[in-house]
Every structure is written in structure tokens, then in C-alpha cells.
Design a protein around this motif. Structure first.
Motif, mmCIF file in Angstrom:
data_model
loop_
_atom_site.group_PDB
_atom_site.id
_atom_site.type_symbol
_atom_site.label_atom_id
_atom_site.label_comp_id
_atom_site.label_asym_id
_atom_site.label_seq_id
_atom_site.Cartn_x
_atom_site.Cartn_y
_atom_site.Cartn_z
ATOM 1 N N GLN A 295 0.815 -1.213 0.000
ATOM 2 C CA GLN A 295 0.000 0.000 0.000
ATOM 3 C C GLN A 295 0.853 1.269 0.000
ATOM 4 O O GLN A 295 0.328 2.371 0.035
ATOM 5 C CB GLN A 295 -0.908 0.013 1.234
ATOM 6 C CG GLN A 295 -1.904 -1.132 1.267
ATOM 7 C CD GLN A 295 -2.590 -1.255 2.611
ATOM 8 O OE1 GLN A 295 -2.665 -2.339 3.183
ATOM 9 N NE2 GLN A 295 -3.087 -0.141 3.138
ATOM 10 N N VAL A 296 2.156 1.104 -0.032
ATOM 11 C CA VAL A 296 3.056 2.257 0.019
ATOM 12 C C VAL A 296 3.445 2.677 -1.399
ATOM 13 O O VAL A 296 3.744 1.829 -2.239
ATOM 14 C CB VAL A 296 4.321 1.924 0.828
ATOM 15 C CG1 VAL A 296 5.294 3.103 0.808
ATOM 16 C CG2 VAL A 296 3.953 1.570 2.255
ATOM 17 N N HIS A 297 3.453 3.966 -1.634
ATOM 18 C CA HIS A 297 3.888 4.487 -2.921
ATOM 19 C C HIS A 297 5.009 5.506 -2.672
ATOM 20 O O HIS A 297 4.845 6.444 -1.884
ATOM 21 C CB HIS A 297 2.733 5.146 -3.665
ATOM 22 C CG HIS A 297 1.697 4.142 -4.091
ATOM 23 N ND1 HIS A 297 1.682 3.591 -5.351
ATOM 24 C CD2 HIS A 297 0.688 3.568 -3.396
ATOM 25 C CE1 HIS A 297 0.687 2.722 -5.422
ATOM 26 N NE2 HIS A 297 0.065 2.688 -4.255
ATOM 27 N N ILE A 298 6.130 5.264 -3.333
ATOM 28 C CA ILE A 298 7.294 6.134 -3.199
ATOM 29 C C ILE A 298 7.567 6.751 -4.558
ATOM 30 O O ILE A 298 7.690 6.032 -5.556
ATOM 31 C CB ILE A 298 8.526 5.349 -2.715
ATOM 32 C CG1 ILE A 298 8.219 4.669 -1.374
ATOM 33 C CG2 ILE A 298 9.733 6.263 -2.581
ATOM 34 C CD1 ILE A 298 9.350 3.785 -0.871
ATOM 35 N N TYR A 299 7.661 8.059 -4.618
ATOM 36 C CA TYR A 299 7.937 8.693 -5.907
ATOM 37 C C TYR A 299 8.790 9.940 -5.706
ATOM 38 O O TYR A 299 8.814 10.551 -4.647
ATOM 39 C CB TYR A 299 6.646 9.025 -6.663
ATOM 40 C CG TYR A 299 5.636 9.848 -5.911
ATOM 41 C CD1 TYR A 299 4.672 9.231 -5.125
ATOM 42 C CD2 TYR A 299 5.635 11.235 -6.005
ATOM 43 C CE1 TYR A 299 3.729 9.987 -4.458
ATOM 44 C CE2 TYR A 299 4.689 11.989 -5.342
ATOM 45 C CZ TYR A 299 3.735 11.361 -4.559
ATOM 46 O OH TYR A 299 2.810 12.110 -3.886
ATOM 47 N N ARG A 300 9.472 10.274 -6.754
ATOM 48 C CA ARG A 300 10.437 11.370 -6.716
ATOM 49 C C ARG A 300 9.786 12.685 -7.129
ATOM 50 O O ARG A 300 8.992 12.732 -8.065
ATOM 51 C CB ARG A 300 11.591 11.049 -7.678
ATOM 52 C CG ARG A 300 12.737 12.042 -7.654
ATOM 53 C CD ARG A 300 13.731 11.677 -8.725
ATOM 54 N NE ARG A 300 13.148 11.787 -10.053
ATOM 55 C CZ ARG A 300 13.569 11.118 -11.110
ATOM 56 N NH1 ARG A 300 14.555 10.279 -10.997
ATOM 57 N NH2 ARG A 300 12.993 11.281 -12.283
ATOM 58 N N LEU A 301 10.146 13.726 -6.429
ATOM 59 C CA LEU A 301 9.734 15.082 -6.798
ATOM 60 C C LEU A 301 10.953 15.868 -7.243
ATOM 61 O O LEU A 301 12.093 15.447 -7.030
ATOM 62 C CB LEU A 301 9.103 15.789 -5.597
ATOM 63 C CG LEU A 301 7.849 15.178 -4.982
ATOM 64 C CD1 LEU A 301 7.475 15.948 -3.726
ATOM 65 C CD2 LEU A 301 6.715 15.220 -5.985
ATOM 66 N N LEU A 302 10.725 17.015 -7.848
ATOM 67 C CA LEU A 302 11.842 17.919 -8.153
ATOM 68 C C LEU A 302 12.106 18.759 -6.903
ATOM 69 O O LEU A 302 11.908 19.976 -6.865
ATOM 70 C CB LEU A 302 11.492 18.806 -9.353
ATOM 71 C CG LEU A 302 11.264 18.059 -10.659
ATOM 72 C CD1 LEU A 302 10.973 19.029 -11.788
ATOM 73 C CD2 LEU A 302 12.467 17.192 -11.005
ATOM 74 N N LEU A 303 12.541 18.079 -5.872
ATOM 75 C CA LEU A 303 12.748 18.699 -4.562
ATOM 76 C C LEU A 303 14.065 18.211 -3.991
ATOM 77 O O LEU A 303 14.338 17.021 -3.982
ATOM 78 C CB LEU A 303 11.601 18.305 -3.620
ATOM 79 C CG LEU A 303 11.815 18.553 -2.122
ATOM 80 C CD1 LEU A 303 11.890 20.046 -1.821
ATOM 81 C CD2 LEU A 303 10.701 17.902 -1.302
ATOM 82 N N TYR A 304 14.878 19.162 -3.536
ATOM 83 C CA TYR A 304 16.086 18.748 -2.843
ATOM 84 C C TYR A 304 16.388 19.733 -1.726
ATOM 85 O O TYR A 304 15.875 20.854 -1.682
ATOM 86 C CB TYR A 304 17.272 18.592 -3.799
ATOM 87 C CG TYR A 304 17.899 19.868 -4.299
ATOM 88 C CD1 TYR A 304 17.296 20.612 -5.301
ATOM 89 C CD2 TYR A 304 19.126 20.310 -3.812
ATOM 90 C CE1 TYR A 304 17.881 21.770 -5.789
ATOM 91 C CE2 TYR A 304 19.721 21.458 -4.291
ATOM 92 C CZ TYR A 304 19.098 22.192 -5.282
ATOM 93 O OH TYR A 304 19.670 23.333 -5.764
ATOM 94 N N TYR A 305 17.232 19.275 -0.804
ATOM 95 C CA TYR A 305 17.620 20.098 0.345
ATOM 96 C C TYR A 305 19.082 20.491 0.213
ATOM 97 O O TYR A 305 19.902 19.750 -0.337
ATOM 98 C CB TYR A 305 17.381 19.333 1.647
ATOM 99 C CG TYR A 305 15.910 19.139 1.934
ATOM 100 C CD1 TYR A 305 15.203 20.061 2.705
ATOM 101 C CD2 TYR A 305 15.217 18.059 1.396
ATOM 102 C CE1 TYR A 305 13.849 19.903 2.946
ATOM 103 C CE2 TYR A 305 13.863 17.897 1.630
ATOM 104 C CZ TYR A 305 13.189 18.825 2.408
ATOM 105 O OH TYR A 305 11.846 18.666 2.620
#
Length: 563
Positions: A295-305
Motif C-alpha cells: 500500500q506504500v507508494h514512493i515517488y520522486r519530486l523535483l525537490l532537494y535540500y
């Protein structure tokens, strides 16, 4: 509690029935498909204030309003390699730039109606762009100031006409934009939600809790910012482009506000909710990974620290000191503080993976240098870092890290403090409220030496990162509105950015390669320490199907099915 139904009274149109809750009969136009119908239940920490699509500027509102409002162009509502370039939405086609990028001509699709039944006309389009300036949309200046007449609108919003900027022809449904100077990203601006097309009769002020009719598959049927938001089917919606604005599956979408992340996890685990909007908290990752992995969904955003280094304050007015810290930071530790390698990756450059122009390289890791970069980060090079500190003559300097007061940043700040002390500096951490952190670190009067923050692009664009954060034009001393927080200004690199932007008018591939060179040139000057690129980790219930994730819109709300 203010009910959203007030909207229809305000604009003098028929009052639609309120959205029913669970167990309500399907809407009259619900598709005859066993995968459709029902109510999708979403839980989130809080609402984000105004519903006005030309003013709201937070991610949670954008997610819920994407299936409600439309723009002339849009970001693709599908996943994959072809989902970066904008596509036609309310307009029939994506326009090619004319007159060297000064003119864009579009034709409005025929037969589209707002959710109150009113036809969408070119007059609504022109009025929507004027309203954007009149209501003080936060991106009116940055994104739309190239339209002729926009400067006058920015100075006098109440009397905005965009004279000379927009021509319309009701007979041909033609809309022509005239720009005062070329803007290579104008099509992307036309897809940004602040240019949503609204009825021309929409009042020219922030509509707050009162929804405005849109054109998408859903309408906002009820909104109480303290408790709930309900979406119901738009009875006048007919799918004109599945890729641009697909029809929705569920009859209703109910969003409940006020649950913290721990409670959200429990609600989904117990079958009381279908989607927790916020990220799964770090202390629950192990639990859901072992018991609810399906039930887990992992996806990448255009986000970085990153750690932003003020190039105008010691010790980081020294290039050697900035490069030393880049060599010394343990990005593996930063990954751990962000939840581990499943949800974060070390970041070495200023463009995150997935951005047009992204070409992986790492200047500052063991065995690498700006002249001989590695492809990926390996480990810190403390010997090289200490040598650079000695060369800079900055050892012993006091350094204060300014960080927003929340868990992830605090852990990263403590790691950074230890690294600075290992390099010979006297380091400390100053935590301030998240509410004021962003404006505080922008203002040069506060003499911030180093700060930790994150950056997420509005849409896939190298300029959203490189130009916004490091160009001379975005450095405004003594102002809270100075996104170039490093105070970095290099006219030669600015010219590279201008060349890359101009190239996009005719050759996107060549433009992307030039942006990659800008990325390398900036990292050579090290105005920041990239730390990690993170992924979103969300939990959905067992009954949710058809999860589609896009780069711009995250999980497509309208495409979720419940069974």
C-alpha cells in the motif's frame, strides 16, 4: 463555518445540490464502469487557506484543485518519459512562438462549459489574465510580466487592462498574446495554475473560502478550512483530452483536515481513510514497510535540500571555504536523517534528477574535483577539505547555522555543525520558526552565514532552480523577497543562463545541455552545499486502485479508484 455553496448565489446562477457523503448515489453523468463510483477519503494535517486558484500557492491546494480548474495549456496527466513538455488543454494546440518569441496565438476549444453551465469564451480568458494581476497573484510578476501591459498592471492592479497584451476574437475563438520581450518559458507559464481560466464575472479579490466555478471533472461542493473539503462531479464536464484533463473515477472526494501524520497512518491502516496526504513520518517507515508494503507508494519530486552559503559574509566569502565544506559534508548521514536510501539520495549538484538539463556529476567527493568530477558522491574528503580551510585562512571563524525548527532540518543542522567544527570553525545552530525562516534568510540585514532549506520547482525547468536561486536579478539586498539567498552574482554565469533560455525558443535539447553547463559553472563557485534529493512516501488503503504519479501533479486525484 462558511459553506461553499455561497459561490453560486454570488454569481447569480442556479444553486447546485450539495455533495452527499458516503453511500450517496452516483452523479448523473458517472461513467458506466465498475471501476468508478464511491467516495475517496483523504486525510491531511490542515487546509492551506484560500481556495482561489489564482492566489493559492501551496502544494496541498494545488493537488486538490488540479481536477477542478484548467489552464490554456497544461502539464501532462500521465507518467513516463514523454510527460515533461506542456500539452494543449483548453486551447486546441500548443502555439509555436512567432516574431522571435514575441507572439503566441492559440485557439480556444469549442463547447467547454464551467461547472455552473456557462460556456467558456475568449472573454473569460482575457478577464482571467487581467484578474491575475488585479488580485495580486504571487506569480503575476515573475511569470507573466513579459505580457505587454503587465508592467502597468503590476503598478496599478485595480485598473489592469493588459492593453496590447491580449487580443481576442470571439468568432474564431482566437487568443493572441503579445510579449514585450521574449520569454522562452511562456508556454510553461500558460500551464501554471495561477493562469486558471475563470468566469469573467469572478470578483477581482481573493475569494477565500468561496469556490469559483471551474472546468475540470470535479467542482468544490463544500469547504470548511477547519474541518473538510468535498469535491463532487462537475455535471457539465465532458472529457476533451484524456492526457490533459481526464474524467474522474470516484463520485465524491472527501478531504478531512486536522489529523497529524501519526493519526493519518493509523486511519489508513484501520481502513478509515484511503490516502494520507503527508509523508509517512520517519518513525513509522519500518512499520509500514514490513506490514503494508503493497500500500506504500514512493515517488520522486523535483525537490532537494541544501545548505545555502552566503558568499558576502565570512567565512563563506572565501571560495576555498565554500569548497571545503562541500568536500567535508557527509551526504550519507544526510540520507539517513531523511529516512534512508529508499527515500533519499545524496545530492552533489544544483539541478535535481528529473529536471530538464540534469546531467549527473559530483565535484566534491573523495577523488574528484571541479576539473575531474565523479559521476556520483562516494564519501567525504576531509583531508582536501582541511587543506582548503588552511588556504582560506578562515579557521577559527564563528559560524551560525540558521535552520527551520522541525525534525529533519534540525538533525541535518547538527550534522553540519559537527562537520564545521571538524574543519576548525566555531559552529552553532540557531533554530527559528518555519513561518519566518524563508523570509529571514533572504534578507541581507540579518547577515545569515549559512542556512538549511529545500527547493521544489513549480514545473520542470532548470531556470526554476539555477536562475531563481543564483542569478544577479534575483538578489535584492535588504529585502525579504530575495530568493538568491546566497547573494551570488556572476555576470558571466548570468550570460550563460540567458543563452540557455534563448536557445529554448528553437532547440530544447541544446538549451538543456547549456543549462547543464550552467549547473557545473555554479558548482565550481560552490554558493551552496547540495545535501539530498528526497522522495515522497505516501500510504493508501487496500481498496485504492489506479495510482498514477506525474512529475507535476504528484498522485492524480481524479484517477484514483476505490473498490
Amino acid at each position: 463555518m462558511i459553506r461553499a455553496f455561497l459561490l453560486f448565489t454570488l454569481i447569480g446562477l442556479p444553486l447546485l445540490p450539495p455533495c452527499a457523503a458516503y453511500g450517496a448515489p452516483p452523479a448523473p453523468n458517472a461513467p458506466a464502469n465498475p471501476a468508478v463510483g464511491g467516495t475517496l477519503r483523504v486525510v491531511t494535517e490542515a487546509s492551506a487557506g484560500t481556495l482561489d486558484p489564482q492566489i493559492a500557492y501551496v502544494a496541498v491546494t494545488k493537488v486538490f484543485e488540479t481536477p477542478v480548474y484548467d489552464t490554456l495549456l497544461t502539464y501532462p496527466k500521465f507518467a513516463g518519459q514523454d510527460a515533461q513538455a506542456v500539452i494543449a488543454n483548453l486551447a486546441e494546440a500548443v502555439p509555436a512562438p512567432e516574431d522571435g518569441g514575441l507572439t503566441y496565438r492559440l485557439t480556444l476549444r469549442k463547447g467547454i462549459r464551467f461547472s455552473n453551465g456557462q460556456p467558456v469564451t475568449v472573454a473569460d480568458v482575457a478577464a482571467s489574465f487581467r484578474r491575475m494581476f488585479a488580485v495580486g497573484s504571487p506569480t503575476a510578476g515573475p511569470y507573466y510580466s513579459h505580457i505587454q501591459g503587465a508592467q502597468a498592471c503590476l503598478k496599478d492592479p485595480a485598473h489592469c487592462t493588459l492593453a496590447g497584451g491580449i487580443e481576442t476574437d470571439a468568432q474564431t475563438r482566437r487568443i493572441t498574446f503579445h510579449l514585450s520581450s521574449p520569454d522562452p518559458e511562456f508556454p510553461e507559464r500558460l500551464a501554471w495554475i495561477h493562469s486558471s481560466i475563470l468566469p469573467a464575472s469572478t470578483p477581482a479579490h481573493d475569494m477565500g473560502n468561496t469556490p469559483i466555478p471551474g472546468t475540470g471533472p470535479y467542482l468544490i461542493a463544500e469547504y470548511d478550512p477547519t474541518t473538510r473539503l468535498q469535491l463532487a462531479r462537475n455535471p457539465y464536464f465532458e472529457e476533451w483530452s484524456h492526457d490533459a484533463q481526464p474524467a474522474g473515477y470516484t463520485d465524491h472526494i472527501l478531504v478531512t483536515f486536522g489529523l497529524d501524520r501519526e493519526a493519518q497512518v493509523s486511519a489508513v491502516e484501520n481502513g478509515q481513510a484511503d490516502w494520507m496526504y503527508e509523508n509517512v513520518p520517519l518513525d513509522r517507515l519500518g512499520e509500514i514497510g514490513s506490514r503494508y508494503a503493497q500500500q506504500v507508494h514512493i515517488y520522486r519530486l523535483l525537490l532537494y535540500y541544501f545548505a545555502m552559503l552566503n558568499v558576502n559574509e565570512p567565512p563563506f566569502n572565501s571560495l576555498a571555504a565554500r569548497q571545503a565544506l562541500n568536500y567535508a559534508v557527509n551526504r550519507h548521514a544526510m540520507v539517513i536523517y531523511s529516512g534512508g536510501p529508499a527515500v533519499a539520495t545524496p545530492q552533489c549538484q544544483l539541478l535535481p534528477e528529473g529536471t530538464p538539463g540534469y546531467e549527473p556529476f559530483c565535484d566534491y567527493t573523495l577523488g574528484a574535483s571541479p576539473d575531474h568530477p565523479a559521476r556520483n558522491w562516494q564519501k567525504p574528503d576531509m583531508e582536501q577539505a582541511r587543506a582548503l580551510v588552511r588556504a582560506s585562512g578562515t579557521a577559527g571563524a564563528k559560524v551560525t547555522i540558521v535552520v527551520p525548527a522541525e525534525g529533519r532540518s534540525s538533525n541535518a543542522a547538527e550534522e553540519l555543525r559537527g562537520t564545521l567544527e571538524a574543519l576548525g570553525y566555531q559552529a552553532s545552530v540557531h533554530s527559528i520558526s518555519q513561518v519566518i525562516h524563508f523570509t529571514f534568510v533572504q534578507n541581507t540585514d540579518n547577515k545569515v552565514q549559512i542556512s538549511i532549506g529545500g527547493w521544489n520547482a513549480d514545473y520542470p525547468s532548470a531556470s526554476s532552480f539555477l536562475s531563481t536561486l543564483f542569478s544577479c536579478e534575483n538578489f535584492h539586498p535588504h529585502s525579504d523577497n530575495s530568493p538568491n539567498m546566497a547573494g551570488f552574482c556572476d555576470p558571466a554565469i548570468d550570460r550563460m543562463m540567458d543563452d540557455a533560455a534563448r536557445q529554448a525558443l528553437g532547440d530544447r535539447s541544446a538549451s538543456n545541455h547549456l543549462w547543464a553547463q550552467v549547473d557545473r559553472a555554479l558548482m565550481r563557485q560552490a554558493p551552496a552545499v547540495p545535501l539530498v534529493q528526497t522522495r515522497r512516501v505516501v500510504l493508501l488503503s487496500k481498496r485504492v486502485r489506479n495510482v498514477i504519479v506525474t512529475l507535476n501533479d504528484e498522485i492524480l486525484l481524479s484517477q484514483l479508484q476505490v473498490q
